[in-house]
Design a protein around this motif. Sequence first.
Motif, PDB file in Angstrom:
ATOM      1  N   GLU A 165      -3.835  10.012  18.586  1.00 54.40           N
ATOM      2  CA  GLU A 165      -2.558  10.506  18.067  1.00 54.40           C
ATOM      3  C   GLU A 165      -2.727  11.602  17.025  1.00 54.40           C
ATOM      4  O   GLU A 165      -1.949  12.575  17.019  1.00 54.40           O
ATOM      5  N   PRO A 166      -3.724  11.544  16.126  1.00 52.18           N
ATOM      6  CA  PRO A 166      -3.890  12.647  15.181  1.00 52.18           C
ATOM      7  C   PRO A 166      -4.208  13.977  15.851  1.00 52.18           C
ATOM      8  O   PRO A 166      -3.722  15.025  15.414  1.00 52.18           O
ATOM      9  N   ALA A 167      -5.003  13.968  16.930  1.00 56.23           N
ATOM     10  CA  ALA A 167      -5.302  15.220  17.628  1.00 56.23           C
ATOM     11  C   ALA A 167      -4.050  15.798  18.262  1.00 56.23           C
ATOM     12  O   ALA A 167      -3.817  17.017  18.218  1.00 56.23           O
ATOM     13  N   ARG A 168      -3.234  14.940  18.863  1.00 59.27           N
ATOM     14  CA  ARG A 168      -1.980  15.437  19.443  1.00 59.27           C
ATOM     15  C   ARG A 168      -1.068  16.004  18.359  1.00 59.27           C
ATOM     16  O   ARG A 168      -0.410  17.041  18.565  1.00 59.27           O
ATOM     17  N   ALA A 169      -1.041  15.366  17.200  1.00 57.83           N
ATOM     18  CA  ALA A 169      -0.202  15.845  16.105  1.00 57.83           C
ATOM     19  C   ALA A 169      -0.692  17.199  15.597  1.00 57.83           C
ATOM     20  O   ALA A 169       0.113  18.094  15.276  1.00 57.83           O
ATOM     21  N   ILE A 170      -2.003  17.369  15.518  1.00 60.95           N
ATOM     22  CA  ILE A 170      -2.555  18.648  15.075  1.00 60.95           C
ATOM     23  C   ILE A 170      -2.261  19.736  16.103  1.00 60.95           C
ATOM     24  O   ILE A 170      -1.899  20.869  15.746  1.00 60.95           O
ATOM     25  N   GLY A 171      -2.390  19.421  17.391  1.00 60.59           N
ATOM     26  CA  GLY A 171      -2.044  20.391  18.419  1.00 60.59           C
ATOM     27  C   GLY A 171      -0.600  20.829  18.317  1.00 60.59           C
ATOM     28  O   GLY A 171      -0.283  22.020  18.421  1.00 60.59           O
ATOM     29  N   ALA A 172       0.289  19.859  18.093  1.00 58.57           N
ATOM     30  CA  ALA A 172       1.717  20.190  17.970  1.00 58.57           C
ATOM     31  C   ALA A 172       1.988  21.005  16.714  1.00 58.57           C
ATOM     32  O   ALA A 172       2.739  21.994  16.746  1.00 58.57           O
ATOM     33  N   ALA A 173       1.393  20.622  15.596  1.00 62.07           N
ATOM     34  CA  ALA A 173       1.647  21.315  14.334  1.00 62.07           C
ATOM     35  C   ALA A 173       1.104  22.737  14.359  1.00 62.07           C
ATOM     36  O   ALA A 173       1.786  23.689  13.940  1.00 62.07           O
ATOM     37  N   LEU A 174      -0.117  22.898  14.852  1.00 67.70           N
ATOM     38  CA  LEU A 174      -0.675  24.248  14.930  1.00 67.70           C
ATOM     39  C   LEU A 174       0.053  25.080  15.976  1.00 67.70           C
ATOM     40  O   LEU A 174       0.279  26.283  15.773  1.00 67.70           O
ATOM     41  N   GLY A 175       0.410  24.457  17.092  1.00 65.70           N
ATOM     42  CA  GLY A 175       1.159  25.193  18.102  1.00 65.70           C
ATOM     43  C   GLY A 175       2.460  25.733  17.560  1.00 65.70           C
ATOM     44  O   GLY A 175       2.821  26.895  17.796  1.00 65.70           O
ATOM     45  N   ALA A 176       3.195  24.902  16.797  1.00 66.84           N
ATOM     46  CA  ALA A 176       4.461  25.341  16.226  1.00 66.84           C
ATOM     47  C   ALA A 176       4.244  26.426  15.180  1.00 66.84           C
ATOM     48  O   ALA A 176       4.996  27.418  15.120  1.00 66.84           O
ATOM     49  N   ARG A 177       3.238  26.268  14.346  1.00 68.21           N
ATOM     50  CA  ARG A 177       2.967  27.260  13.309  1.00 68.21           C
ATOM     51  C   ARG A 177       2.595  28.608  13.924  1.00 68.21           C
ATOM     52  O   ARG A 177       3.099  29.660  13.516  1.00 68.21           O
ATOM     53  N   ALA A 218       0.306  19.131  23.912  1.00 68.96           N
ATOM     54  CA  ALA A 218       1.053  19.069  22.654  1.00 68.96           C
ATOM     55  C   ALA A 218       1.269  20.466  22.083  1.00 68.96           C
ATOM     56  O   ALA A 218       2.352  20.777  21.557  1.00 68.96           O
ATOM     57  N   ALA A 219       0.252  21.320  22.176  1.00 66.20           N
ATOM     58  CA  ALA A 219       0.385  22.684  21.656  1.00 66.20           C
ATOM     59  C   ALA A 219       1.361  23.510  22.481  1.00 66.20           C
ATOM     60  O   ALA A 219       2.181  24.265  21.930  1.00 66.20           O
ATOM     61  N   ARG A 220       1.287  23.368  23.799  1.00 69.45           N
ATOM     62  CA  ARG A 220       2.216  24.109  24.659  1.00 69.45           C
ATOM     63  C   ARG A 220       3.657  23.682  24.401  1.00 69.45           C
ATOM     64  O   ARG A 220       4.576  24.516  24.354  1.00 69.45           O
ATOM     65  N   ALA A 221       3.870  22.383  24.260  1.00 66.91           N
ATOM     66  CA  ALA A 221       5.227  21.886  24.016  1.00 66.91           C
ATOM     67  C   ALA A 221       5.800  22.435  22.720  1.00 66.91           C
ATOM     68  O   ALA A 221       7.022  22.556  22.575  1.00 66.91           O
TER      69      ALA A 221
END
Length: 338
Positions: free
Chosen positions: A193-205, A261-264
């Motif tokens: 879950e932390p890796a998915r969260a980092i992918g999402a956070a960096l993707g959004a940033r 997660a990053a793509r989303a």
Amino acid sequence: MSKADAPPERLDRFLGRAAAAYYATREPFGTGGDFTTAPEITQAFGECLGLWAAIAWEAMGRPEPVLLVELGPGRGTLMADALRAVGEMVPPFRAAARVHLVETSPRLRAVQAERLGGAAAAWHDDIAALPPGPAMVIANEFLDALPIRQFVRRGGGWLERFVAAGALVEGSAEGAPALPEDAPEGAVQEVCEPARAIGAALGARIAAQGGAALFLDYGPAESGFGDSLQAMARHGAADPLGAPGSADVTAHVDFAAFAAAARAAGARVQGPLPQGVFLGRLGLFSRAAMLARMDPKRATHHLAAAQRLAAPEHMGRLFKAICLCHAGLPTLPGFEEG
């Protein structure tokens, strides 16, 4: 309460405690530690990644200033090599770069400060604390150290693994993320879950503010079932459920879940592709040959180090490179088709 009487602890929470204790108290890196990472094997690794960041910065339109961020910087070796290379080869990028390090260990922060001198602008506990603006992010063997949850398929449903008295036990998977329903009996599904969260956070940033994030780590290119939890101490296998802090505990990175997660969140994803292919395209072998000519007494070391990082039978196939970037950027070096 004795260890035997303690209630079962969810695996990811146990692993989080173990990682915090490990990096706070042990010297993990190098021949005298528990393992050796790519930056410690050859200076060419950090040099190649620094120049990769400089080329990506030019593709972004050369914003000034730009954050140059490393996640989990270890002893600061990668960043020191990267800064030296870009200072010599791309001075405008070095002048524009503001170095920020994401590191939770006070002990390692002190080691990084000594290695980098005044080059680092600031340290942060997590990426949420980074200042705004376009950023170039580099992370080597960072995701594999993040804690995972494990689920086991039993009787047409899923149970979760917990740690009790130094062993894995199974219990209710209450609060589990979405898990595949077509898994065979006994299949193990790992979720970080932390890796998915980092992918999402960096993707959004990155989607909002620009930039790119390069991750090099190990694991399969596609998601799948299996138990990949492992530990190392003194360059050998250790018990991942041993006393927290006694060994380096890692698991394979689920690159597909990280990319999704990053793509989303709005980022473009390039890769993953084998580390050997990526580094070869960046000129690792040419740089190793140059170092061998400049340092003939250690020529064999320089050439063997490049082989260790890139050869399929060593780190070249299992390790992967993946990039999260702004949708407007072109294909970045190393990720070309073919």
